[in-house]
Structure formats: structure tokens, C-alpha cells
Design a protein around this motif. Structure first.
Motif, PDB file in Angstrom:
ATOM      1  N   GLY A  90      32.796   7.291 -10.360  1.00 35.14           N
ATOM      2  CA  GLY A  90      34.203   7.038 -10.099  1.00 35.14           C
ATOM      3  C   GLY A  90      35.099   8.091 -10.718  1.00 35.14           C
ATOM      4  N   PHE A  91      36.355   7.989 -10.381  1.00 35.06           N
ATOM      5  CA  PHE A  91      37.356   8.935 -10.868  1.00 35.06           C
ATOM      6  C   PHE A  91      38.632   8.153 -11.153  1.00 35.06           C
ATOM      7  N   VAL A  92      39.228   8.410 -12.324  1.00 33.69           N
ATOM      8  CA  VAL A  92      40.486   7.780 -12.703  1.00 33.69           C
ATOM      9  C   VAL A  92      41.579   8.843 -12.719  1.00 33.69           C
ATOM     10  N   THR A  93      42.643   8.596 -11.974  1.00 33.41           N
ATOM     11  CA  THR A  93      43.811   9.472 -11.957  1.00 33.41           C
ATOM     12  C   THR A  93      44.995   8.723 -12.549  1.00 33.41           C
ATOM     13  N   ALA A  94      45.572   9.263 -13.605  1.00 29.46           N
ATOM     14  CA  ALA A  94      46.750   8.630 -14.200  1.00 29.46           C
ATOM     15  C   ALA A  94      47.898   8.662 -13.204  1.00 29.46           C
ATOM     16  N   LEU A  95      48.571   7.543 -13.025  1.00 25.71           N
ATOM     17  CA  LEU A  95      49.630   7.449 -12.022  1.00 25.71           C
ATOM     18  C   LEU A  95      50.975   7.990 -12.499  1.00 25.71           C
ATOM     19  N   ASP A  96      50.986   8.647 -13.647  1.00 26.14           N
ATOM     20  CA  ASP A  96      52.195   9.368 -14.031  1.00 26.14           C
ATOM     21  C   ASP A  96      52.131  10.834 -13.595  1.00 26.14           C
ATOM     22  N   GLU A 152      40.614  13.984  -4.840  1.00 30.41           N
ATOM     23  CA  GLU A 152      40.151  14.501  -6.120  1.00 30.41           C
ATOM     24  C   GLU A 152      38.806  13.883  -6.482  1.00 30.41           C
ATOM     25  N   MET A 153      38.685  12.602  -6.224  1.00 28.16           N
ATOM     26  CA  MET A 153      37.428  11.911  -6.509  1.00 28.16           C
ATOM     27  C   MET A 153      36.283  12.455  -5.660  1.00 28.16           C
ATOM     28  N   GLN A 154      36.568  12.716  -4.379  1.00 30.12           N
ATOM     29  CA  GLN A 154      35.524  13.212  -3.492  1.00 30.12           C
ATOM     30  C   GLN A 154      35.082  14.617  -3.882  1.00 30.12           C
ATOM     31  N   ARG A 155      36.026  15.516  -4.138  1.00 30.86           N
ATOM     32  CA  ARG A 155      35.614  16.893  -4.392  1.00 30.86           C
ATOM     33  C   ARG A 155      34.938  17.081  -5.743  1.00 30.86           C
ATOM     34  N   THR A 156      35.173  16.169  -6.687  1.00 25.35           N
ATOM     35  CA  THR A 156      34.480  16.276  -7.973  1.00 25.35           C
ATOM     36  C   THR A 156      32.975  16.095  -7.803  1.00 25.35           C
ATOM     37  N   LYS A 157      32.562  15.354  -6.790  1.00 22.20           N
ATOM     38  CA  LYS A 157      31.124  15.182  -6.539  1.00 22.20           C
ATOM     39  C   LYS A 157      30.434  16.497  -6.188  1.00 22.20           C
ATOM     40  N   LEU A 158      31.203  17.482  -5.727  1.00 22.04           N
ATOM     41  CA  LEU A 158      30.626  18.770  -5.352  1.00 22.04           C
ATOM     42  C   LEU A 158      30.325  19.644  -6.561  1.00 22.04           C
TER      43      LEU A 158
END
Length: 540
Positions: free
Chosen positions: A252-258, A269-275
Motif C-alpha cells: 500500500g501507499f499512504v499520501t498525506a492529504l495536506d 503514485e501508489m501504482q508507479r511505486t511498484k515499478l
């Protein structure tokens, strides 16, 4: 229907509160409602649990068969660049909050199902498929229960042939355990001014997948976290990966909403981190099983509201007890539920209107001490950026051990942080390859979402003109990117071909990001029919 205590939410906090109430008084009548179709149905699996609170609640949990079967065996914290991964040395020394020795990688959904079994064995009445629509408040201003949502209402707002009105569940005390950005919790905070004098709450959007991988690649108990790329220096976030169960990997990936850039897409962002080479090998030869998303509270101690009000209390992520540096909230949620139960039990014994001792109990417990030592980590990233925050976190942890003689603060809600679209750069996201990376529709299919499409839209746009003048004109419709489910689309219609916002509520994962991040606060999330939404299977 009348009970001593009504609990809203079948997560770790609510179920722990229910169990503790029955331990204190087996004759106490306790009812728990859950908006999901079953307990655990809306909890994406794969989490690391610290068993401290569980040891206190049910010391014989191993003999009871608790599904804690994968102890953490290895862990890494990586700083990523676009092509490299640098491990943080001496992790337990420099970042003690990341120390997972003695913890377990679990299916959180299955853990909640197990807690529900323990609660029911004690006599707790559990009703899944019932969403709390609003609080029932008497003329003196005291909460006296919860009203569940109507069933069988058509899209036009009129009753259908199968209409069933909501029920009033009366309770001498109400425990709100809805998770982050709960609607009843928000109602209580607004009505009773529970947020006066505290920092704004800040949130992160967690997007998660569960994969099944070849047995020879499975490393049970392996835990990996990352920060740095693909986030820029002004955006807080990072990835996590856990090996658990039977050849399962939770990623998983957590993106701060600020975050500031309205072009940013947490899903992409979550998808491309898998690469990245630090993550890609873990998925090779595997297949995705499920997909989901949920916001988490990141504000910490400074953002905690007043915890009790006439007739009820807030627990778990409804209040904001997650420990962000640890990236854990299960043990803190459970402890808050247990303390709430003890305070509510005392109030019932004394026939008091408010469980006022709850605040004191929390402040005198290890829960408060833990959040106190973690209080400066998250706001340091907002103040000094990714690199400055990481440097400060090391100093705070190593030198001050969380006891610095100052407290950093959150100054703005997440909806106020976006810059105008024409001042920001569009990220260059790669197209999905449908092997490792995917698009939203194919991901959403794995969530097993179920909605009666004839029910009223539970996502309310208060003013289409306000959306057009603020969201679309200034920020290029950011909801089309921050929503991980493709709920929002911009379409042009009519003779003037003016853009309008289309809402595909049947796609909603109930993550609540729109209710939080919308810059005009024009989008309002309300509870859909009970049982609606994602349905994540057991064992995932």
C-alpha cells in the motif's frame, strides 16, 4: 430498541469496548452496529499489530485462537530515489517507533471477525448492515441513542415498495467507533464543540492491494516501509509492504492529504511505486486479489478533540488515536475502546449523564504517553518538508526520545493546502501495464463493491456553481485525481457546454477523501444504505 450501551462501528475500538463492557458487567446490555455487510467486510487486510492492548483485553488470546499467526521476522526502512533504495541503518536506534520486534502481520479483517466472536460469546448483540444515520438527542441536549438509516428509498428520495424506516437504538451511553472522519463523530464534534482549542485534524489516504505470490518468493513476516521518491520534498507519504498468511503480500501507499499540487494522484503514485526495484521483485509471478482505500488520522495528540459529551464518547480513529510514526492504530484504538468502556461503566453505575472520567483515564494511560512522545514527528514534515522532517525525526527520537520541551502544531485543515493548478507541474505518470500496474476500473472490480443503484446518492454536491468557480476553475477538478475509485468525472452538457461534476456514487470505496480534501468543502459524504460499499473477503 433500548440498551445500556450502543456502539457504532465494528472495528478494533468498538469491539474492544464491547468486550470490556461485558467483562465489567456480564448483565449489561450492549448493542453494536456496523455499516458493512458483515464485520470485517470493509477492512482491507494486511496490517502490523502490536499486541499490547490485546494482552490486556484477552490475555489468553493464543489459547482462544486469535489469528496472529505471522510474527515479524525482518524489517527494512528505505529512502528511495527514482533508481536507488538506501536502507536506514541502525533502524531500532534512530527510529525506535519503527521497531516491530514482537509484533505480528495479520489480516485485520479476520482479526475483527475474531474479536466479534469473542464479543458475541459474552452476549454482545452485533448487527452488521446497519448504518448510523444520525444521533438521537433529547430536549436537554443529551445523546440518547442512534437512528439507523432508512432502507428501500429510491433515487428520487421517495419510499419504494420495500421501504423500511430506520430504527431508533436507544442507549444510556453511545460509543462512537466509526473510524476516521465518521459522520456521527463529526455530528457530535460540531454539536458539542469538541474541537475547540485543538489543532485541525490532518489525514492520509491509504490505498492498498493484496497479492498472492509464488511460494518460493514468500517471506513470512517480512516488513518494508519507504519514504522519499515518488513524493516531492513538500509532500508526506510512503509505501509499505508486508508478507503474511499463505503466500500473501499486502502492499500500500499512504499520501498525506495536506499535499499542495492539485495534479497529484495518490492512486497513480501508489501504482508507479511498484515499478521501483525495491518493490517490483515482491510481485513478480503473482496476481492481485483485492484493492481498497481508506483515510487515516495523522494529527496525533495535538488534534485530539474532547473525548466525551453528554451521553457518549469518541474512540479509535473517530477521535484520532493513530500513532503516525509507528503507522499503527490497532493497538491504540483497542486501548481507547477499553478505557471508554471503563468510563462508560462508571457513568452508568453512578447514573451520570457524561462519562467524564474517560479523558482522565486516557491521559493517565500508556496510550497518552505513546502519543505524547510521537507528537512532533508528523508536523515536522509539514513544517520543514520531507528531508527536514526526516532529519528532525531522527534528532527527536535519538536525542529527546519524544520529550522535547516544545510542541509543533498543525495550522491548516487539509482542504486549505492546495495551490492553484496553473502554478503547479503535472506529474508524468506511466500508463498501466496490466501486469504490475493497473487502472482504476480494473482495481475497483477487485473491491467487490455492492450498491443498490436506485438508492439516493450518498455523495452530496451542495452547489454546482461553487464547484465550477473554485474546484474546476482554480484547481482543475482535483477530486477526479484524489479519489481512488473514479467517483468524480467532469462532463460538459447543455448549450453553453459549461463543465459539470458527475458523481458515480456506485463506485465509492467509502474512503472519505472527498469529504476532507475538497477545497470548497462543497462535497459532503453521507452514509449510504447499510451493507453498501466494498466487501473484502475473509483471509485476505
Amino acid at each position: 430498541m433500548a440498551y445500556d450501551v450502543v456502539i457504532v462501528g465494528g472495528g478494533p475500538a468498538g469491539l474492544s469496548a464491547a468486550i470490556r463492557l461485558k467483562q465489567l458487567d456480564p448483565e449489561r446490555s450492549v448493542c453494536l452496529i456496523e455499516k458493512g455487510s458483515e464485520i470485517g467486510a470493509q477492512i482491507v487486510s494486511g496490517a502490523v499489530i502490536e499486541p499490547r492492548a490485546l494482552n490486556e483485553l484477552l490475555p489468553d488470546w493464543k489459547e482462544r485462537g486469535a489469528p496472529l499467526n505471522t510474527p515479524v521476522t525482518e524489517e527494512k526502512l528505505l529512502y528511495l530515489t527514482p533508481t536507488k533504495a538506501f536502507p536506514i541503518p541502525a533502524l531500532h536506534l534512530f527510529m525506535p517507533a519503527m521497531d516491530n520486534r514482537g509484533n505480528y502481520v495479520i489480516s485485520l479483517g479476520d482479526f475483527c471477525r475474531w474479536l466479534a466472536e469473542q464479543a458475541e460469546a459474552l452476549g454482545v448483540e452485533i448487527y452488521p448492515g446497519f448504518a448510523g444515520a444520525h444521533l438521537h438527542v433529547n430536549q436537554e441536549g443529551r445523546v440518547e441513542g442512534v437512528v439507523t438509516g432508512d432502507m428501500g428509498v429510491g433515487r428520487d428520495g421517495k419510499p419504494r415498495s420495500d421501504f423500511a424506516p430506520g430504527m431508533l437504538l436507544r442507549g444510556r451511553q453511545v460509543i462512537l467507533s466509526e473510524g476516521a472522519r465518521g459522520s456521527l463523530s463529526g455530528e457530535a464534534m460540531s454539536r458539542f464543540f469538541l474541537r475547540e482549542g485543538v489543532d485541525p485534524q490532518t489525514y492520509g489516504l491509504g490505498i492498498k492491494e493484496v497479492w498472492e505470490i509464488p511460494k518460493e518468493n514468500h517471506r513470512p513476516g517480512f516488513v518494508q516501509h519507504s519514504f522519499g521518491w515518488p513524493m516531492d520534498n513538500h509532500t508526506y507519504g510512503g509505501a509499505f509492504l508486508y508478507h503474511f498468511g499463505e503466500n500473501l503480500v499486502s502492499y500500500g501507499f499512504v499520501t498525506a492529504l495536506d499535499y499542495q499540487n492539485p495534479w497529484l494522484s495518490p492512486f497513480e503514485e501508489m501504482q508507479r511505486t511498484k515499478l521501483h526495484s525495491a518493490f517490483r521483485p515482491h510481485f513478480e509471478g503473482g496476481r492481485r486479489l483485492t484493492y481498497g482505500a481508506r483515510v487515516i488520522t495523522e494529527g496525533g495528540l495535538q488534534s485530539l478533540p474532547r473525548l466525551s459529551f453528554p451521553g457518549g464518547v469518541l474512540t479509535g480513529d473517530s477521535a484520532g488515536f493513530l500513532n503516525m510514526p509507528k503507522i499503527k492504530g490497532t493497538h491504540t484504538a483497542m486501548k481507547s475502546g477499553m478505557l471508554a468502556a471503563e468510563a462508560v461503566h462508571e457513568a452508568l453505575e453512578q447514573n451520570a449523564f457524561e462519562a467524564t472520567s474517560y479523558q482522565t483515564r486516557v491521559q493517565e494511560s500508556w496510550l497518552w504517553s505513546e502519543l505524547y512522545t510521537a507528537r512532533n514527528i508528523r508536523p515536522s514534515f509539514s513544517k520543514w518538508g520531507m528531508m527536514g522532517g526526516a532529519l528532525y525525526s531522527g534528532v527527536d527520537s535519538l536525542l529527546f526520545r519524544g520529550h522535547a520541551p516544545w510542541t509543533l502544531h498543525h495550522h491548516r485543515p487539509d482542504c486549505d493546502t492546495l495551490r492553484h493548478a496553473d502554478h503547479c507541474r503535472k506529474p508524468d505518470y506511466p500508463k498501466p501495464d496490466n501486469t504490475l500496474t493497473f487502472d482504476r476500473p480494473s482495481s475497483l472490480y477487485l473491491s467487490n463493491i455492492s450498491y443498490d443503484e436506485n438508492q439516493p446518492c450518498h455523495l452530496k454536491l451542495r452547489d454546482q456553481h461553487l464547484w465550477a468557480s473554485v474546484n474546476e476553475r482554480l484547481y482543475a477538478a482535483p477530486e477526479t485525481r484524489y479519489c481512488p475509485a473514479g467517483v468524480y468525472e467532469v462532463e460538459t452538457s447543455g448549450e453553453d457546454e459549461r463543465p459539470k461534476l458527475r458523481i458515480n456514487a456506485q463506485n465509492c470505496l467509502q474512503c472519505k477523501s472527498c469529504d476532507i480534501k475538497d477545497p470548497a468543502q462543497d462535497i459532503h459524504w453521507t452514509v449510504p444504505e447499510g451493507g453498501s460499499g466494498p466487501n473484502y473477503p475473509s483471509g485476505m
